[in-house]
Every structure is written in structure tokens, then in C-alpha cells.
Design a protein around this motif. Structure first.
Motif, mmCIF file in Angstrom:
data_model
loop_
_atom_site.group_PDB
_atom_site.id
_atom_site.type_symbol
_atom_site.label_atom_id
_atom_site.label_comp_id
_atom_site.label_asym_id
_atom_site.label_seq_id
_atom_site.Cartn_x
_atom_site.Cartn_y
_atom_site.Cartn_z
ATOM 1 N N PHE A 1 -77.215 -72.965 -90.270
ATOM 2 C CA PHE A 1 -78.508 -72.297 -90.458
ATOM 3 C C PHE A 1 -79.480 -73.202 -91.201
ATOM 4 O O PHE A 1 -80.631 -73.379 -90.789
ATOM 5 N N TYR A 2 -79.029 -73.800 -92.298
ATOM 6 C CA TYR A 2 -79.918 -74.659 -93.090
ATOM 7 C C TYR A 2 -80.243 -75.969 -92.379
ATOM 8 O O TYR A 2 -81.347 -76.481 -92.493
ATOM 9 N N TYR B 1 -80.549 -76.248 -89.147
ATOM 10 C CA TYR B 1 -81.558 -75.847 -88.171
ATOM 11 C C TYR B 1 -82.924 -75.747 -88.840
ATOM 12 O O TYR B 1 -83.919 -76.241 -88.313
ATOM 13 N N LYS B 2 -82.989 -75.102 -89.997
ATOM 14 C CA LYS B 2 -84.261 -74.964 -90.718
ATOM 15 C C LYS B 2 -84.832 -76.326 -91.090
ATOM 16 O O LYS B 2 -86.037 -76.541 -91.019
ATOM 17 N N GLN C 1 -87.912 -76.679 -88.638
ATOM 18 C CA GLN C 1 -89.073 -76.216 -89.392
ATOM 19 C C GLN C 1 -89.456 -77.119 -90.554
ATOM 20 O O GLN C 1 -90.465 -76.891 -91.205
ATOM 21 N N LYS D 1 -88.095 -77.275 -93.402
ATOM 22 C CA LYS D 1 -87.792 -76.681 -94.702
ATOM 23 C C LYS D 1 -86.613 -77.399 -95.354
ATOM 24 O O LYS D 1 -85.749 -77.929 -94.674
ATOM 25 N N TYR D 2 -86.612 -77.398 -96.658
ATOM 26 C CA TYR D 2 -85.520 -77.913 -97.485
ATOM 27 C C TYR D 2 -85.358 -79.430 -97.428
ATOM 28 O O TYR D 2 -84.469 -79.973 -98.071
#
Length: 122
Positions: free
Chosen positions: A19-20, A22-23, A27, A29-30
């Protein structure tokens, strides 16, 4: 208990990793916080924190960052030679701290709670 906590933490991390990732990829993010959360800091932060004494403040979010400012200023005034580090959890909290806080020697992302990361950061 400590070993059980770490086992559950590692298993949980493995489960949420896709999930992270992918983000991060899709996107963006992170990306800014990921390396710091692993205890890998830019050289400028490491050099700013060299010294014998350090006080570490932690603020989770933007509201806590803003409310910590008077306390940090008070500590800075009373102990001008002590290094001050502020850690945040959210990227918006970190951005706010970098743009609004004065008197802090380093602003970092709070590290992941893995034993090897915590030892490295401390």
C-alpha cells in the motif's frame, strides 16, 4: 512482550508495505519522509545535531507543531547552547515546522519504531 511487539510490528509492516509503495510511486506521498523514518538523515541535519546535549521535542501534527513553538522558544532562551530537535509524523506538520518555527537546530520525521532504526537515531 518486547519481542512479541517487534514480531507483530514487522509482520504488520510487511502486510502494509505494498500500500505504501503504491502511494510513493503513484502519488508521490511519503517520498520525503521515508529515508528519515529509517534513520537516514541529510548531512546538514547530522552536522546541526553534533554536540553533547540535545533536547528532542515531538509533535505529531500541524496543531502540535504550532503549540510547541512557545515551549521551544522558552527552552532556547533558557538553554541557548543546547541543541533542539523537533520530530513530526505528518508531512504537513514537517512543512509547517520548517516554515514557521525558529530556534530549532533540526526538524526530522519521527523514525519507525524498529529497534535497529531507533538505536541508529538515538
Amino acid at each position: 512482550m518486547y519481542i512479541l511487539y517487534n514480531i507483530i510490528l514487522i509482520i504488520g509492516s510487511i502486510l502494509v508495505l505494498p500500500f505504501y509503495l503504491y502511494k510513493m510511486v503513484a502519488q508521490g506521498k511519503y517520498r520525503k519522509s521515508f529515508l528519515q523514518r529509517l534513520g537516514i538523515f541529510p548531512k546538514r541535519i547530522k552536522s546541526n545535531l553534533k554536540g553533547d546535549t540535545l533536547i528532542w521535542f515531538h509533535a505529531v501534527s500541524v496543531g502540535e507543531v504550532l503549540s510547541s513553538h512557545p515551549l521551544i522558544q522558552s527552552v532556547r532562551k533558557k538553554y541557548p547552547s543546547i541543541k533542539i530537535v523537533l520530530s513530526t509524523v505528518t508531512e504537513t506538520g514537517n512543512l509547517t515546522a520548517n516554515s514557521k518555527l525558529e530556534g530549532v537546530d533540526a526538524i526530522i520525521f519521527f523514525p519507525f519504531d524498529y529497534p535497529w532504526v531507533v538505536r541508529k537515531v538515538i
